[in-house]
Design a protein around this motif. Structure first.
Motif, short mmCIF file in Angstrom:
data_model
loop_
_atom_site.label_atom_id
_atom_site.label_comp_id
_atom_site.label_asym_id
_atom_site.label_seq_id
_atom_site.Cartn_x
_atom_site.Cartn_y
_atom_site.Cartn_z
N ARG A 6 0.88 4.13 -2.82
CA ARG A 6 0.46 6.30 -2.45
C ARG A 6 2.13 5.80 -3.69
O ARG A 6 1.61 7.45 -4.07
CB ARG A 6 0.58 5.99 -1.28
CG ARG A 6 -0.51 5.91 -0.49
CD ARG A 6 -0.40 6.20 0.92
NE ARG A 6 -1.49 5.66 1.56
CZ ARG A 6 -1.06 4.61 2.24
NH1 ARG A 6 -0.62 3.95 2.67
NH2 ARG A 6 -2.82 4.42 2.86
N GLU A 16 0.28 -1.17 0.07
CA GLU A 16 -0.06 -0.28 0.08
C GLU A 16 0.41 1.39 -0.11
O GLU A 16 0.72 2.21 -0.43
CB GLU A 16 -0.66 -0.40 1.03
CG GLU A 16 -1.91 -0.80 1.16
CD GLU A 16 -3.17 -0.73 2.59
OE1 GLU A 16 -2.25 -0.23 3.18
OE2 GLU A 16 -3.87 -2.39 2.73
N GLU A 17 2.25 1.13 0.86
CA GLU A 17 2.48 2.82 0.79
C GLU A 17 3.57 2.99 -0.50
O GLU A 17 3.82 3.82 -1.00
CB GLU A 17 3.96 2.28 1.75
CG GLU A 17 4.73 3.96 2.09
CD GLU A 17 3.90 4.93 2.14
OE1 GLU A 17 3.95 6.19 1.76
OE2 GLU A 17 2.70 4.86 2.96
N TYR A 40 -10.52 -3.11 3.93
CA TYR A 40 -10.93 -2.94 3.08
C TYR A 40 -11.99 -3.31 2.96
O TYR A 40 -12.82 -4.60 3.78
CB TYR A 40 -10.40 -4.36 1.27
CG TYR A 40 -9.00 -3.77 1.59
CD1 TYR A 40 -8.68 -4.26 0.29
CD2 TYR A 40 -7.64 -4.06 2.29
CE1 TYR A 40 -7.20 -3.80 -0.63
CE2 TYR A 40 -6.57 -3.52 2.08
CZ TYR A 40 -5.99 -3.61 0.59
OH TYR A 40 -4.89 -3.36 0.08
N LYS A 73 -10.18 -0.61 -1.26
CA LYS A 73 -9.49 0.04 -0.03
C LYS A 73 -9.39 1.00 -0.74
O LYS A 73 -8.66 1.13 -1.88
CB LYS A 73 -8.49 -0.18 1.14
CG LYS A 73 -7.70 0.15 2.24
CD LYS A 73 -6.64 -0.39 2.28
CE LYS A 73 -6.76 0.72 3.90
NZ LYS A 73 -4.83 0.35 4.64
N SER A 74 -10.02 3.15 -0.17
CA SER A 74 -9.64 3.54 -0.52
C SER A 74 -8.19 4.38 0.81
O SER A 74 -8.15 3.26 1.16
CB SER A 74 -9.68 4.61 -0.29
OG SER A 74 -9.69 6.07 0.02
N LEU A 75 -7.02 4.39 -0.55
CA LEU A 75 -5.78 4.86 0.48
C LEU A 75 -5.68 6.73 0.77
O LEU A 75 -4.58 6.51 1.25
CB LEU A 75 -4.57 4.40 -0.69
CG LEU A 75 -4.21 2.82 -1.18
CD1 LEU A 75 -2.91 2.93 -1.55
CD2 LEU A 75 -4.56 2.15 0.37
N THR A 76 -6.40 7.41 0.57
CA THR A 76 -6.61 8.13 0.80
C THR A 76 -7.22 8.85 2.62
O THR A 76 -7.80 7.59 3.17
CB THR A 76 -7.68 9.57 0.09
OG1 THR A 76 -8.80 8.99 -0.09
CG2 THR A 76 -6.82 9.30 -1.01
N ASP A 108 -4.76 5.88 -5.06
CA ASP A 108 -5.12 6.59 -3.94
C ASP A 108 -6.57 5.61 -3.48
O ASP A 108 -7.04 5.92 -2.72
CB ASP A 108 -5.87 7.67 -4.35
CG ASP A 108 -6.88 7.83 -5.51
OD1 ASP A 108 -7.02 6.89 -6.59
OD2 ASP A 108 -7.24 9.06 -6.11
N ARG A 109 -6.23 3.84 -4.97
CA ARG A 109 -7.23 2.68 -4.19
C ARG A 109 -6.50 1.55 -4.30
O ARG A 109 -5.69 1.87 -5.31
CB ARG A 109 -8.50 3.21 -4.46
CG ARG A 109 -8.17 3.53 -6.45
CD ARG A 109 -9.88 4.12 -7.06
NE ARG A 109 -9.51 3.92 -8.46
CZ ARG A 109 -8.49 4.54 -9.04
NH1 ARG A 109 -8.01 5.77 -8.75
NH2 ARG A 109 -8.57 4.58 -10.49
N VAL A 110 -6.99 0.59 -3.69
CA VAL A 110 -6.24 -0.80 -3.55
C VAL A 110 -7.31 -1.73 -4.24
O VAL A 110 -8.95 -1.62 -3.95
CB VAL A 110 -5.51 -1.34 -2.71
CG1 VAL A 110 -5.05 -2.54 -3.15
CG2 VAL A 110 -4.29 -0.29 -2.79
#
Length: 145
Positions: A97, A93-94, A122, A142-145, A102-104
């Motif tokens: 980013r 995830e890192e 998730y 999953k949103s990464l924001t 911004d999403r997975v």
């Protein structure tokens, strides 16, 4: 069966063909980029090895247009209680980013790890039935924001 037009063609089936896979990836990437304007497709991996160099676990996936897709995540059975799954997922995830994602997205069979992904933020977006043994393929986001 030969079509009524165009050159004769041969249809073959078999095991995965690395050359065919590379060609299809290139063709679909070009098509997708033309359709969306997103040009940044790349592959992603996270790998953990022990002191002997043996594989403890890892993850493979891709990034494209601000989206990260996880293809495979696996941790060796004797290391599953050591937190490596979470560490591998967080590292991916890192990296996503860092690449501007911004999403997975990921999918996991019901007998695998959908609960693992849900514990890491998730959300289930759907299921595909028909997996052997009466299982389903769970699709997660999953949103990464």
């Amino acid at each position: 069966m030969t079509p009524d037009h165009g050159p004769r063609a041969t249809l073959t089936t078999g095991e995965r063909d690395a050359e065919l896979n590379a060609r299809l990836t290139a063709e679909l990437t070009a098509f997708n980029s033309a359709a969306t304007g997103a040009q940044d497709r790349g592959t992603l991996s996270v790998k953990v090895t022990d002191d002997d160099g043996d594989l403890v676990g890892g993850l493979t996936g891709w990034t494209w247009g601000g989206l990260c897709g996880i293809e495979l995540l696996w941790v060796r059975e004797d290391s599953r209680k050591d937190g490596w799954g979470a560490k591998i997922l967080m590292a991916a995830e890192e990296e996503a980013r860092r690449r501007g994602c911004d999403r997975v997205i990921v999918s996991s069979f019901t007998f695998q790890a959908p609960g693992f992904y849900q514990r890491h933020g998730y959300v289930e977006t759907g299921r595909s039935p028909g997996i052997p043994g009466g299982h389903e393929d769970v699709h997660l986001f999953k949103s990464l924001t």
